[in-house]
Design an enzyme around this catalytic site. Structure first.
Site, PDB file in Angstrom:
ATOM      1  CD  GLU A  42      -3.149  -0.857   2.317  1.00  0.00           C
ATOM      2  OE1 GLU A  42      -4.061  -1.642   2.214  1.00  0.00           O
ATOM      3  OE2 GLU A  42      -2.787  -0.437   3.249  1.00  0.00           O
ATOM      4  CD  GLU A  58      -4.443  -5.955   2.513  1.00  0.00           C
ATOM      5  OE1 GLU A  58      -5.241  -5.207   3.348  1.00  0.00           O
ATOM      6  OE2 GLU A  58      -3.210  -5.766   2.489  1.00  0.00           O
TER       7      GLU A  58
END
Length: 650
Positions: free
Chosen positions: A141, A314
């Site tokens: 991320e 995710e």
């Protein structure tokens, strides 16, 4: 098709085999590991503990699981920070961000880049050809926790060099581009240029835009450094990165050129809540399931970022821990989200996470298992999806008749100089996108330079800076083009074009914006179109129509929407209901079949397979053509559920 995020360093190798067996029973095929494990891999400089990771991969191989290995660069260990505290990032207020969580590094740090080369090379050389390692995730991320734009001395030096390269070593060229004659900002050399923070008033917008470009390029370079190492030591394995929803601090299209496909992290409840609150809205009818369009926009965006391919790395499987409040998802929501991702083209949906950790920052963030290993509600729904997948063919690609142009640079322009409350690029984009989805249209989200061949309608909610090559791309297109407000409003150096906005777009839609005003959220103008009135807030423009047709007006008789042949220009911030009506009418005129669906119902096509999703707590009936083959569900959509059917050739 299904995956999970797993942290063997949290549980010990004695639990890995047991966990992997349960994953296999659940239908899990892919397991992501290692992205935060630097201190376990290398607890001291040069001292490596490989046993736990070796045994994890051995267990995966025995049980036929496939491993995605994360590079551990999002979490430099304490010993490294102690050796080189200069790798820590600095926020815009001049404060150092310290060790104790994650993402505590500066993308520009030469020292940290060397350490990244070292650790990624060591890990990739050891495991790059391991038979169970099928792919890699770089870092984790990028930019999370506001870490793209650093204001440390290393960034200052790197930014000065970046500017010197961009402007060919000519400081007067930079002075002209930035308009530094204003407020006596002129520079004599590139060494004099500071970072654009800690100024008494707003920094020069041209300075800010170049800094945003620089910061984005630093992320791209940092990622490329890792990809090149992985390609050397792990040939034939894929490389991806897990992006985030609604995040525009760097250019994802540019970074993804070095990847095999894009991935993203889907947390529908938190993302919906944060997005609505950023718009000033506190009513959330989708608080236990997420807004269908907020979720699907990211699916369609990352399909475009990934050049037609994406994973959900995710997937939320229960309550998160970071939103303003954190509800349990509605019963059926995890199943719904999984099928929604697959309908939009996801190759794999990977759940976060296998087991909820009973310690540290994310102990309130759920997983498929509770801390005591008892199955959660999400676990049962994943089990259901695994069985359902056996009866659905997902080999065909998503094809769309509509493209929506999304531009990171425009997001930066809007944020630097919004000119009023409510002026938010993502909000504008979402209004256009949601209207198209409400009409049952598949949408590709693409960069400005992407090919437009095959699309019936191309929607550009706004494109602040229009480059010559992008203009040529638009000129070659023979379908319907729709431009939103502030398109062509700035030059590449963040100035108002000499020919006045929409600048280069005048070749397509010869209008001239004379002046603009921001209305805020409470000043309401009235738009008149096709005998109906619509509210307009946030933004409107005073436009000279020149040789275009005025097809909609404000109540004060000023033109609001203009048309020349197949090109439209909207000189206002459009209300979503107007956009639904407008695109419905436009689709009918060009022979494109649309149907207005209820607010919480959405349709998506993948090849000849049609998916209907119900995001409401009510039973809703949808029309399924008689000749269609129903694969799952029925025409009566149960609450938070779906139906799938195979459509007769259209």
């Amino acid at each position: 098709m299904l995956g999970v995020c797993y942290y063997p360093e949290h549980w010990g190798v004695e639990k890995v085999e047991e966990d992997f067996k349960k994953m296999k029973e659940l239908g899990i095929e892919y397991v992501r590991i290692g992205e935060f494990a630097w201190s376990r891999i290398e607890p001291e400089r040069g001292k490596f503990t490989w046993g736990w990771l070796d045994k994890t991969l051995e267990a995966a191989e025995r049980l036929g699981l496939k491993i995605i290995l994360g590079t551990p660069t999002a979490t430099p260990p304490k010993w490294l920070v102690d050796e080189h505290p200069e790798i820590l990032p600095v926020d815009k207020h001049g404060r150092v961000k310290n060790f104790g969580s994650r993402r505590h590094y500066c993308f520009s740090s030469p020292v940290y880049r060397e350490e990244v080369k070292r650790i990624v090379s060591i890990v990739a050389e050891r495991y790059g050809k391991h038979p169970v390692v099928v792919g890699w995730q770089t870092d984790n991320e990028y930019g999370c926790h506001d870490t793209v734009r650093c204001y440390c001395p290393r960034c200052k030096k790197a930014f000065q060099k970046w500017l010197e390269r961009k402007y060919g070593g000519d400081i007067e060229r930079l002075n002209k581009a930035w308009g530094t004659a204003f407020w006596s900002q002129e520079y004599r050399s590139f060494d004099e240029i500071e970072l654009p923070n800690l100024t008494p008033a707003d920094p020069n917008p041209s300075h800010l835009l170049d800094y945003y470009r620089f910061a984005s390029d630093q992320v791209v370079e940092f990622n490329r450094l890792q990809v090149q190492i992985i390609r050397e030591y792990s040939p034939g394995r894929f490389v991806t990165h897990n992006f985030m929803s609604g995040f525009t601090d760097f250019d994802h299209y540019k970074l993804s050129r070095d990847l095999d496909f894009a991935s993203w992290d889907n947390y529908p409840l938190g993302h919906t809540l944060v997005f609505l609150r950023n718009k000033g809205e506190h009513q959330n009818p989708f608080d236990r399931v997420g807004h269908p369009d907020i979720i699907s926009f990211s699916h369609d965006l990352y399909r475009g970022v990934g050049k037609g391919r994406f994973w959900v790395m995710e997937q939320q499987a229960g309550p998160v821990n970071w939103a303003p409040y954190n509800l349990w998802p509605a019963k059926g929501a995890v199943r719904l989200w999984t099928w929604q991702a697959l309908a939009h083209g996801a190759e794999v949906v990977s759940y976060f996470r296998w087991r909820q950790a009973p310690f540290a920052q994310e102990q309130m963030h759920s997983g498929l298992l509770a801390p005591d290993s008892s199955p959660s509600q999400g676990y049962q729904e994943v089990k259901q999806v695994f069985e359902e997948l056996k009866g659905v063919d997902l080999n065909k690609a998503v094809k769309s008749e509509v493209a929506l142009v999304f531009d990171y640079e425009t997001a930066w322009v809007f944020s630097i100089q919004p000119h009023g409350e409510g002026v938010n690029y993502l909000d504008l984009v979402f209004r256009f996108y949601s209207a198209l989805r409400r009409l049952g249209l598949n949408v590709d989200v693409i960069p400005p330079e992407s090919s437009l061949d095959g699309y019936r309608i191309v929607v550009v909610p706004s494109l602040a800076i229009v480059k010559e090559e992008v203009l040529e791309n638009f000129k070659k297109y023979n379908g319907v083009l729709v431009f939103g407000p502030r398109s062509g409003s700035k030059t590449g150096t963040f100035q108002i074009p000499e020919e006045m906005p929409p600048g280069l777009l005048k070749e397509l839609i010869p209008v001239e914006v004379k002046q603009v005003e921001s209305l805020g959220l409470k000043n309401v103008e009235t738009l008149l179109w096709k005998g109906k009135e619509y509210p307009v807030t946030i933004w409107r423009e005073d436009v000279d129509p020149t040789i275009t047709e005025v097809v909609a007006k404000f109540k004060d008789e000023y033109g609001a929407m203009f048309q020349k042949e197949n090109v439209f220009y909207l000189a206002f911030w459009p209300d979503r209901e107007f956009l639904i009506d407008f695109f419905e009418e436009l689709a009918k005129e060009i022979g494109l079949t649309v149907k207005r669906f209820p607010e919480g119902v959405r349709i998506q096509r993948r090849g000849d397979v049609v998916f209907a999703f119900n995001f409401t707590p009510e039973e809703i009936e949808v029309e399924i053509p008689e000749e269609s083959q129903i694969i799952l569900g029925s025409h009566k959509l149960q609450p938070y559920s779906l139906a799938i059917w195979k459509e007769k050739k259209r």
